[in-house]
Design a protein around this motif. Structure first.
Motif, PDB file in Angstrom:
ATOM      1  N   TYR A  28       4.687   0.731  -2.037  1.00 15.43           N
ATOM      2  CA  TYR A  28       4.584   1.140  -0.767  1.00 15.43           C
ATOM      3  C   TYR A  28       5.024  -0.010   0.144  1.00 15.43           C
ATOM      4  CZ  TYR A  28       0.704   4.618  -1.202  1.00 15.43           C
ATOM      5  OH  TYR A  28      -0.184   5.549  -1.581  1.00 15.43           O
ATOM      6  N   CYS A  29       5.894   0.241   0.988  1.00 17.32           N
ATOM      7  CA  CYS A  29       6.400  -0.678   2.157  1.00 17.32           C
ATOM      8  C   CYS A  29       5.297  -1.166   2.959  1.00 17.32           C
ATOM      9  CB  CYS A  29       7.548  -0.083   3.105  1.00 17.32           C
ATOM     10  SG  CYS A  29       8.035  -1.042   4.468  1.00 17.32           S
ATOM     11  N   GLN A  30       4.974  -2.563   2.661  1.00 17.42           N
ATOM     12  CA  GLN A  30       3.816  -3.216   3.326  1.00 17.42           C
ATOM     13  C   GLN A  30       4.025  -3.270   5.233  1.00 17.42           C
ATOM     14  OE1 GLN A  30       0.795  -4.051   1.681  1.00 17.42           O
ATOM     15  NE2 GLN A  30       2.097  -2.705   0.219  1.00 17.42           N
ATOM     16  N   LYS A  31       5.113  -2.867   5.363  1.00 20.25           N
ATOM     17  CA  LYS A  31       5.610  -2.941   6.858  1.00 20.25           C
ATOM     18  C   LYS A  31       5.392  -1.617   7.608  1.00 20.25           C
ATOM     19  CE  LYS A  31       8.673  -4.682  10.421  1.00 20.25           C
ATOM     20  NZ  LYS A  31      10.019  -4.291  10.780  1.00 20.25           N
ATOM     21  N   CYS A  32       6.069  -0.731   6.948  1.00 19.90           N
ATOM     22  CA  CYS A  32       6.267   0.826   7.588  1.00 19.90           C
ATOM     23  C   CYS A  32       5.083   1.705   6.777  1.00 19.90           C
ATOM     24  CB  CYS A  32       7.492   1.342   7.872  1.00 19.90           C
ATOM     25  SG  CYS A  32       8.167   1.651   6.466  1.00 19.90           S
ATOM     26  N   GLY A  33       4.904   1.472   5.642  1.00 20.98           N
ATOM     27  CA  GLY A  33       3.974   2.470   4.935  1.00 20.98           C
ATOM     28  C   GLY A  33       4.692   3.384   4.242  1.00 20.98           C
ATOM     29  N   ASN A  64      14.162   2.025   2.789  1.00 23.04           N
ATOM     30  CA  ASN A  64      15.009   2.985   3.506  1.00 23.04           C
ATOM     31  C   ASN A  64      14.597   3.214   4.573  1.00 23.04           C
ATOM     32  OD1 ASN A  64      16.165   2.683   0.924  1.00 23.04           O
ATOM     33  ND2 ASN A  64      15.491   4.823   0.281  1.00 23.04           N
ATOM     34  N   SER A  65      13.305   3.191   4.995  1.00 23.56           N
ATOM     35  CA  SER A  65      12.665   3.776   6.024  1.00 23.56           C
ATOM     36  C   SER A  65      12.842   3.013   7.363  1.00 23.56           C
ATOM     37  CB  SER A  65      11.297   4.226   5.945  1.00 23.56           C
ATOM     38  OG  SER A  65      10.437   4.320   7.020  1.00 23.56           O
ATOM     39  N   CYS A  66      12.224   1.537   7.157  1.00 20.22           N
ATOM     40  CA  CYS A  66      12.487   0.429   8.164  1.00 20.22           C
ATOM     41  C   CYS A  66      13.379  -0.493   7.888  1.00 20.22           C
ATOM     42  CB  CYS A  66      11.033  -0.027   8.426  1.00 20.22           C
ATOM     43  SG  CYS A  66      10.638  -1.184   6.983  1.00 20.22           S
TER      44      CYS A  66
HETATM   45 ZN    ZN Z   1       9.359   0.130   5.327  1.00 17.13          ZN
END
Ligand code: ZN
Length: 454
Positions: A9-14, A25-27
């Motif tokens: 999991y990305c800890q910033k955007c989930g 890739n998302s944030c």
């Molecule tokens: Zn992210």
């Protein structure tokens, strides 16, 4: 035996990934992706709950058949909160209260718990029962229906919920919760996601409103997950400088009402006091005439609000002039400075400009533009403005003074608070009415200058 599974999991955007990678890739952030252990519950559990679910699954209805009687909202007894929520708590809704650590989120929700006329279960993973009791005694010595539970495991919380049968549940905070179904540590994305999902299920099935506290990171997002914001019905933000006495409560998302309403509180030793007439607290009562201050008549949601703008313009000491704002968009300030330079001939390019909205609140109402310009000019010329005058207009790139929404309401508020004049756009449509206050109508920035400084 359940199968152990891991997910990244990305800890910033989930955002969720099947394998590790350096960049999300998302944030777009680097090194935010962390492996988390995710253990699914026994398959047997899922089956039984699926069966249960099938029994009460909803059926399609014709529009005419749908019951549209408005949901009975639950009055929290706190007018500021009720207004921001859109008229009280909606049964079965999940509300997230976000804000920086130390801003007073727990105080606000504890105070509301103590004042509710409903049976409430306040679950804290942050403080002990004794600590909460000490705080509660300062706020409200005789609470009637408030149960305090210190617990962080969701399964245990639900067990207590069955015992106590609360009408409102408050969780302080979502980051401390953990569920048995997930292996990773509290505060990780997968835990937050799972615990929130369990709480949503509980809220919807029992029709009990749940309020969650969520801490906010320095960057201003709710710690960890944007996912959390998508899952809940309402996201409230509690803001204000920690050193300021005032706190602003606003809705960032509201499935059951508008997001324009604003609640204002004053932090006191005995808790948070509701500020019913915010204009009076936001305007400093200086007896002397000070240059560089101007009053704007703004609207926050449906409520008019008079705020004070302070500007300081001085010759730049160092090579590059400084531009600094508090509570106001810095880009917008630069734009207004450019307009003043180009359209009214003020040489501000080589000067430091500091701008401050007093009271520690952030305003994005374009109607404060004119007050910003007036404050800057007043400081630049070192001439104080008339104390009982105020402003409500937007300033355009061509130096035109533009009308703003609901100008009549702004004029009324100014009049109510004893201002003797208000400056608005010439194009403002003001219905015929017997205003006592003098209405100065201006079309261009040159008119403003000549009005203010003769
Ligand atoms: Zn992210």
């Amino acid at each position: 035996m359940a199968k152990v599974k891991t997910t990244f999991y990305c800890q910033k955007c989930g955002a969720q990934y099947s394998k590790w990678q350096g960049k999300c890739n998302s944030c777009g952030d680097w090194n935010t992706i962390v492996e988390e252990l995710v253990q699914k519950a026994d398959p047997k559990d899922w089956k039984t709950s699926a069966k249960k679910e099938a029994k009460k699954a909803s059926k399609p209805l014709l529009i005419a058949e749908i019951d549209n009687t408005p949901q009975n909202r639950m009055n929290t007894g706190n007018n500021e909160l009720d207004r921001v929520l859109g008229g009280g708590l909606v049964p079965g809704s999940l509300t997230l209260l976000g804000g920086e650590p130390g801003i007073g989120k727990s105080t606000l929700l504890l105070q509301i718990s103590l004042g509710l006329k409903y049976r409430v279960l306040y679950v804290s993973g942050e403080e002990s029962q004794q600590q909460i009791k000490m705080r509660a005694e300062r706020i409200n010595p005789n609470p009637a229906n408030c149960f305090i539970l210190t617990e962080t495991k969701t399964q245990n919380i639900f067990r207590q919920v069955e015992e106590v049968e609360p009408e409102v549940v408050i969780i302080d905070s979502i980051q401390t919760l953990h569920s048995d179904y997930i292996e990773s540590s509290p505060g990780s994305i997968s835990q937050i996601r799972e615990c929130t999902a369990e709480l949503i299920k509980f809220a919807k099935e029992s029709n009990t409103p749940v309020l969650l506290i969520g801490h906010i990171t320095k960057e201003g997002s709710i710690a960890g997950p944007k996912v959390l914001e998508h899952m809940v019905d309402t996201v409230l933000q509690f803001e204000g400088d920690r050193n300021h006495v005032y706190r602003i409560l606003r809705a960032h998302k509201n499935r059951f009402g508008s997001t324009h309403e604003l609640g204002i509180y004053e932090m006191q030793g005995s808790g948070l006091r509701e500020v019913t007439n915010p204009s009076e607290i936001l305007i400093s009562k200086n007896e002397e005439d000070l240059s560089g201050t101007a009053i704007a008549s703004t609207l926050e949601g449906m409520r008019p609000l008079m705020i004070e703008i302070q500007a300081l313009v001085s010759t730049a000491v160092y090579g590059t002039p400084q531009r600094s704002t508090t509570g106001y968009n810095a880009k917008r300030l630069n734009m207004l400075l450019a307009v003043l330079e180009k359209r009214a001939g003020f040489r501000l390019g080589a000067k430091d400009v500091f701008l401050n909205v007093t009271g520690g609140i952030t305003v994005d109402d374009p109607a404060i533009d004119l007050a910003v310009i007036a404050a800057i000019l007043s400081s630049n010329e070192d001439i104080s403005l008339e104390k009982d005058s105020c402003f409500a207009a937007e300033v355009g790139l061509a130096g035109e003074i533009r009308p703003v929404t609901r100008v009549e309401q702004r004029i009324l508020e100014a009049e109510k608070l004893g201002f003797s004049s208000i400056m608005v756009s010439k194009q403002s449509k003001i219905p015929k009415s017997n205003f006592q206050i003098q209405i100065i109508r201006v079309a261009r920035i040159e008119d403003v200058v000549s009005h203010l400084f003769g």
